[in-house]
Design a protein around this motif. Structure first.
Motif, PDB file in Angstrom:
ATOM      1  N   VAL A  82       5.488 -12.236  -5.400  1.00  0.00           N
ATOM      2  CA  VAL A  82       6.678 -12.640  -6.149  1.00  0.00           C
ATOM      3  C   VAL A  82       6.976 -14.122  -5.959  1.00  0.00           C
ATOM      4  CG1 VAL A  82       9.136 -12.210  -6.540  1.00  0.00           C
ATOM      5  CG2 VAL A  82       7.628 -10.305  -5.904  1.00  0.00           C
ATOM      6  N   LYS A  83       7.110 -14.537  -4.705  1.00  0.00           N
ATOM      7  CA  LYS A  83       7.531 -15.908  -4.420  1.00  0.00           C
ATOM      8  C   LYS A  83       6.462 -16.924  -4.774  1.00  0.00           C
ATOM      9  CE  LYS A  83       9.509 -18.752  -0.721  1.00  0.00           C
ATOM     10  NZ  LYS A  83       9.958 -18.763   0.710  1.00  0.00           N
ATOM     11  N   HIS A  84       5.229 -16.692  -4.324  1.00  0.00           N
ATOM     12  CA  HIS A  84       4.158 -17.675  -4.506  1.00  0.00           C
ATOM     13  C   HIS A  84       3.241 -17.362  -5.690  1.00  0.00           C
ATOM     14  CE1 HIS A  84       5.505 -19.463  -0.840  1.00  0.00           C
ATOM     15  NE2 HIS A  84       5.194 -18.414  -0.106  1.00  0.00           N
ATOM     16  N   HIS A  85       3.235 -16.119  -6.142  1.00  0.00           N
ATOM     17  CA  HIS A  85       2.405 -15.724  -7.275  1.00  0.00           C
ATOM     18  C   HIS A  85       3.176 -14.727  -8.137  1.00  0.00           C
ATOM     19  CE1 HIS A  85      -0.434 -16.733  -3.959  1.00  0.00           C
ATOM     20  NE2 HIS A  85      -1.071 -17.363  -4.927  1.00  0.00           N
ATOM     21  N   ASP A  86       2.772 -14.599  -9.378  1.00  0.00           N
ATOM     22  CA  ASP A  86       3.389 -13.620 -10.272  1.00  0.00           C
ATOM     23  C   ASP A  86       2.418 -12.468 -10.467  1.00  0.00           C
ATOM     24  OD1 ASP A  86       4.837 -12.200 -12.071  1.00  0.00           O
ATOM     25  OD2 ASP A  86       4.745 -13.679 -13.686  1.00  0.00           O
ATOM     26  N   THR A  87       2.230 -11.686  -9.399  1.00  0.00           N
ATOM     27  CA  THR A  87       1.292 -10.559  -9.455  1.00  0.00           C
ATOM     28  C   THR A  87       1.998  -9.245  -9.155  1.00  0.00           C
ATOM     29  OG1 THR A  87       0.683 -10.980  -7.137  1.00  0.00           O
ATOM     30  CG2 THR A  87      -0.706 -11.966  -8.854  1.00  0.00           C
ATOM     31  N   VAL A  88       3.327  -9.224  -9.294  1.00  0.00           N
ATOM     32  CA  VAL A  88       4.072  -8.002  -9.000  1.00  0.00           C
ATOM     33  C   VAL A  88       3.653  -6.901  -9.973  1.00  0.00           C
ATOM     34  CG1 VAL A  88       6.001  -8.642 -10.502  1.00  0.00           C
ATOM     35  CG2 VAL A  88       6.368  -7.045  -8.618  1.00  0.00           C
ATOM     36  N   ASP A  89       3.514  -5.704  -9.458  1.00  0.00           N
ATOM     37  CA  ASP A  89       3.148  -4.532 -10.266  1.00  0.00           C
ATOM     38  C   ASP A  89       4.434  -3.791 -10.631  1.00  0.00           C
ATOM     39  OD1 ASP A  89       2.277  -2.094 -11.272  1.00  0.00           O
ATOM     40  OD2 ASP A  89       0.640  -1.879  -9.833  1.00  0.00           O
ATOM     41  N   VAL A  90       4.678  -3.635 -11.917  1.00  0.00           N
ATOM     42  CA  VAL A  90       5.921  -2.979 -12.345  1.00  0.00           C
ATOM     43  C   VAL A  90       6.027  -1.563 -11.793  1.00  0.00           C
ATOM     44  CG1 VAL A  90       6.162  -4.338 -14.443  1.00  0.00           C
ATOM     45  CG2 VAL A  90       4.849  -2.217 -14.505  1.00  0.00           C
ATOM     46  N   ASN A  91       4.884  -0.960 -11.504  1.00  0.00           N
ATOM     47  CA  ASN A  91       4.898   0.401 -10.963  1.00  0.00           C
ATOM     48  C   ASN A  91       5.390   0.444  -9.516  1.00  0.00           C
ATOM     49  OD1 ASN A  91       3.779   1.715 -13.308  1.00  0.00           O
ATOM     50  ND2 ASN A  91       1.820   0.768 -12.781  1.00  0.00           N
ATOM     51  N   ASP A  92       5.509  -0.725  -8.887  1.00  0.00           N
ATOM     52  CA  ASP A  92       6.030  -0.790  -7.522  1.00  0.00           C
ATOM     53  C   ASP A  92       7.557  -0.896  -7.488  1.00  0.00           C
ATOM     54  OD1 ASP A  92       3.444  -0.765  -6.584  1.00  0.00           O
ATOM     55  OD2 ASP A  92       3.310  -2.939  -6.345  1.00  0.00           O
ATOM     56  N   SER A  93       8.179  -1.007  -8.657  1.00  0.00           N
ATOM     57  CA  SER A  93       9.616  -1.258  -8.719  1.00  0.00           C
ATOM     58  C   SER A  93      10.425  -0.203  -7.973  1.00  0.00           C
ATOM     59  CB  SER A  93      10.088  -1.318 -10.173  1.00  0.00           C
ATOM     60  OG  SER A  93       9.480  -2.370 -10.866  1.00  0.00           O
ATOM     61  N   GLU A  94      10.102   1.053  -8.201  1.00  0.00           N
ATOM     62  CA  GLU A  94      10.858   2.135  -7.563  1.00  0.00           C
ATOM     63  C   GLU A  94      10.725   2.061  -6.047  1.00  0.00           C
ATOM     64  OE1 GLU A  94      11.524   6.975  -7.911  1.00  0.00           O
ATOM     65  OE2 GLU A  94       9.943   5.991  -9.067  1.00  0.00           O
ATOM     66  N   LEU A  95       9.517   1.767  -5.569  1.00  0.00           N
ATOM     67  CA  LEU A  95       9.286   1.630  -4.131  1.00  0.00           C
ATOM     68  C   LEU A  95      10.140   0.505  -3.556  1.00  0.00           C
ATOM     69  CD1 LEU A  95       7.642   2.175  -1.511  1.00  0.00           C
ATOM     70  CD2 LEU A  95       5.968   0.510  -2.367  1.00  0.00           C
ATOM     71  N   ILE A  96      10.122  -0.661  -4.206  1.00  0.00           N
ATOM     72  CA  ILE A  96      10.876  -1.810  -3.710  1.00  0.00           C
ATOM     73  C   ILE A  96      12.378  -1.527  -3.733  1.00  0.00           C
ATOM     74  CG2 ILE A  96      11.442  -4.236  -4.092  1.00  0.00           C
ATOM     75  CD1 ILE A  96       8.632  -3.739  -2.991  1.00  0.00           C
ATOM     76  N   VAL A  97      12.845  -0.905  -4.794  1.00  0.00           N
ATOM     77  CA  VAL A  97      14.272  -0.579  -4.913  1.00  0.00           C
ATOM     78  C   VAL A  97      14.709   0.335  -3.776  1.00  0.00           C
ATOM     79  CG1 VAL A  97      15.970   0.686  -6.284  1.00  0.00           C
ATOM     80  CG2 VAL A  97      14.447  -0.945  -7.394  1.00  0.00           C
ATOM     81  N   ASN A  98      13.937   1.370  -3.526  1.00  0.00           N
ATOM     82  CA  ASN A  98      14.309   2.320  -2.472  1.00  0.00           C
ATOM     83  C   ASN A  98      14.175   1.712  -1.085  1.00  0.00           C
ATOM     84  OD1 ASN A  98      15.168   4.914  -3.607  1.00  0.00           O
ATOM     85  ND2 ASN A  98      13.150   4.945  -4.546  1.00  0.00           N
ATOM     86  N   MET A  99      13.103   0.931  -0.869  1.00  0.00           N
ATOM     87  CA  MET A  99      12.947   0.275   0.433  1.00  0.00           C
ATOM     88  C   MET A  99      14.106  -0.681   0.711  1.00  0.00           C
ATOM     89  SD  MET A  99       8.963  -0.661   1.165  1.00  0.00           S
ATOM     90  CE  MET A  99       9.437  -1.391   2.723  1.00  0.00           C
ATOM     91  N   THR A 100      14.477  -1.448  -0.314  1.00  0.00           N
ATOM     92  CA  THR A 100      15.582  -2.387  -0.148  1.00  0.00           C
ATOM     93  C   THR A 100      16.854  -1.655   0.241  1.00  0.00           C
ATOM     94  OG1 THR A 100      14.607  -3.820  -1.844  1.00  0.00           O
ATOM     95  CG2 THR A 100      16.900  -4.235  -1.244  1.00  0.00           C
ATOM     96  N   ALA A 101      17.157  -0.591  -0.477  1.00  0.00           N
ATOM     97  CA  ALA A 101      18.384   0.163  -0.215  1.00  0.00           C
ATOM     98  C   ALA A 101      18.378   0.788   1.173  1.00  0.00           C
ATOM     99  CB  ALA A 101      18.561   1.240  -1.286  1.00  0.00           C
ATOM    100  N   ILE A 102      17.253   1.360   1.564  1.00  0.00           N
ATOM    101  CA  ILE A 102      17.163   2.029   2.865  1.00  0.00           C
ATOM    102  C   ILE A 102      17.336   1.027   4.006  1.00  0.00           C
ATOM    103  CG2 ILE A 102      15.574   3.214   4.438  1.00  0.00           C
ATOM    104  CD1 ILE A 102      14.446   4.644   1.911  1.00  0.00           C
ATOM    105  N   ILE A 103      16.640  -0.111   3.891  1.00  0.00           N
ATOM    106  CA  ILE A 103      16.735  -1.139   4.945  1.00  0.00           C
ATOM    107  C   ILE A 103      18.141  -1.713   5.007  1.00  0.00           C
ATOM    108  CG2 ILE A 103      15.897  -3.381   5.731  1.00  0.00           C
ATOM    109  CD1 ILE A 103      13.208  -2.697   4.391  1.00  0.00           C
ATOM    110  N   MET A 104      18.723  -2.009   3.832  1.00  0.00           N
ATOM    111  CA  MET A 104      20.065  -2.571   3.804  1.00  0.00           C
ATOM    112  C   MET A 104      21.072  -1.618   4.452  1.00  0.00           C
ATOM    113  SD  MET A 104      20.112  -4.291  -0.017  1.00  0.00           S
ATOM    114  CE  MET A 104      21.784  -4.914   0.078  1.00  0.00           C
ATOM    115  N   LYS A 105      20.991  -0.363   4.088  1.00  0.00           N
ATOM    116  CA  LYS A 105      21.935   0.607   4.635  1.00  0.00           C
ATOM    117  C   LYS A 105      21.778   0.744   6.139  1.00  0.00           C
ATOM    118  CE  LYS A 105      23.552   5.380   4.270  1.00  0.00           C
ATOM    119  NZ  LYS A 105      23.567   5.602   5.718  1.00  0.00           N
ATOM    120  N   TYR A 106      20.532   0.794   6.606  1.00  0.00           N
ATOM    121  CA  TYR A 106      20.308   0.958   8.046  1.00  0.00           C
ATOM    122  C   TYR A 106      20.850  -0.235   8.816  1.00  0.00           C
ATOM    123  CZ  TYR A 106      18.059   2.167  12.430  1.00  0.00           C
ATOM    124  OH  TYR A 106      17.833   2.490  13.758  1.00  0.00           O
TER     125      TYR A 106
END
Length: 259
Positions: free
Chosen positions: A229-253
Motif C-alpha cells: 500500500v505505502k510503497h507499492h500499489d499491489t493491494v489485492d481487493v480480495n484481502d479487504s475483508e481480512l484487513i478490515v477484521n484485523m484492524t478492528a480486532i487489534i484496535m479493540k484489543y
C-alpha cells in the motif's frame, strides 16, 4: 448527500422496508423521543406535521421547499427520507447528540433490513465491510478518538462504495496508527509503536503468549501495508475483508487493554 443506490429490482422488499423504517422514525418524532436530539424551535409537531421552522431550514441549507410528504410526515420516498435525515444530522441535531442520533438511525436501518449504514451524516451501502460484527462494535466507541474515527469512517465509506481500495486500506492503517498514538501519547509511526505496545501490555500483566500474538500481528500488518500500500500499489481487493477484521480486532484489543 445522496448515496449510491443498490435497489433496482421493483419486485424486492425495499419499498416495504422503507415504509416501516419511516414509520418508526416518524413515531420517534411524534412521541417526543426525537426532542432529546434537537433545539427547542424544532420540537413542535402539529396535527398536520412539521412546523414552519423545518420549511425555513430546507430553504436555508438546501435552497428548496421541504417535500410535501416529509412536511406532513407522510409516506415519503427513500430519496426524500435520506435527504431529510442527512439535513437533520448536519443542521438540526445538537452537536453533543449526534452520536446518539446516528445510533438510533442505524438501529432502525438494521431492524428493517435496509442495506445502508448511517455514518457522520451520510448513508453508505452496507456490504460485507460494514456488516462485519467487528466493525459495528468499533463504531460504538471509535468517536472517543477523533483522528482514528475520521480515518476509520473514511475507509468504510470507500470500501462500501467500491472506491479506491488502496486508499481505503491505507485509511485503515491510519485509523489504527492514530488510535495507538492517542492511547500511547506519542506521535510515532505504526512500525515504531509495536515494541512500546508490547511493553505496555506486559506491564498490564498480559500473558506473554498474548503479547507475542499481538505484536506479531502488528508486525505482519505493518509489513503488508508497507509492501503493498505505502510503497507499492499491489493491494489485492480480495484481502479487504481480512484487513478490515484485523484492524478492528487489534484496535479493540489495544483499546480494551490500554485505553
Amino acid at each position: 448527500m445522496v448515496s449510491k443506490k443498490i435497489f433496482l429490482n421493483p419486485n424486492n422488499t425495499f419499498t416495504e422496508s422503507v415504509s416501516k423504517f419511516w414509520l418508526a422514525f416518524t413515531n420517534c418524532m411524534k412521541n417526543g423521543e426525537f426532542f432529546d436530539y434537537v433545539p427547542e424551535e424544532y420540537k413542535t409537531i402539529t396535527g398536520t406535521g412539521l412546523n414552519e421552522k423545518w420549511g425555513s431550514t430546507y430553504i436555508e441549507y438546501l435552497g428548496k421547499a421541504i417535500p410535501f410528504n416529509i412536511a406532513i410526515l407522510g409516506d415519503a420516498k427513500w430519496d426524500e427520507i435520506e435527504e431529510f435525515i442527512c439535513l437533520v444530522y448536519d443542521y438540526v441535531v445538537l452537536e453533543d447528540k449526534r452520536s446518539l442520533f446516528e445510533k438510533k438511525i442505524n438501529e432502525y436501518l438494521g431492524r428493517f433490513d435496509i442495506k445502508f449504514l448511517f455514518l457522520k451524516g451520510q448513508f453508505i451501502t452496507a456490504d460485507f465491510v460494514a456488516n462485519q460484527p467487528t466493525v459495528t462494535e468499533v463504531l460504538e466507541w471509535i468517536d472517543l478518538y477523533p483522528d482514528a474515527a475520521k480515518a476509520y469512517r473514511a475507509a468504510l465509506k470507500k470500501l462500501s462504495n467500491k472506491e479506491d481500495t488502496r486508499n481505503a486500506i491505507d485509511d485503515m492503517r491510519l485509523a489504527l496508527e492514530s488510535l495507538i498514538r492517542d492511547i500511547m501519547g506519542t506521535t510515532k509511526t505504526l512500525e515504531n509503536q509495536i515494541q512500546p505496545i508490547g511493553s505496555a501490555l506486559k506491564n498490564k500483566g498480559v500473558l506473554p503468549q498474548a503479547v507475542t500474538l499481538v505484536t506479531t500481528m502488528l508486525n505482519h500488518y505493518a509489513k503488508y501495508q508497507n509492501d503493498n500500500v505505502k510503497h507499492h500499489d499491489t493491494v489485492d481487493v480480495n484481502d479487504s475483508e481480512l484487513i478490515v477484521n484485523m484492524t478492528a480486532i487489534i484496535m479493540k484489543y489495544i483499546r480494551d487493554r490500554l485505553g
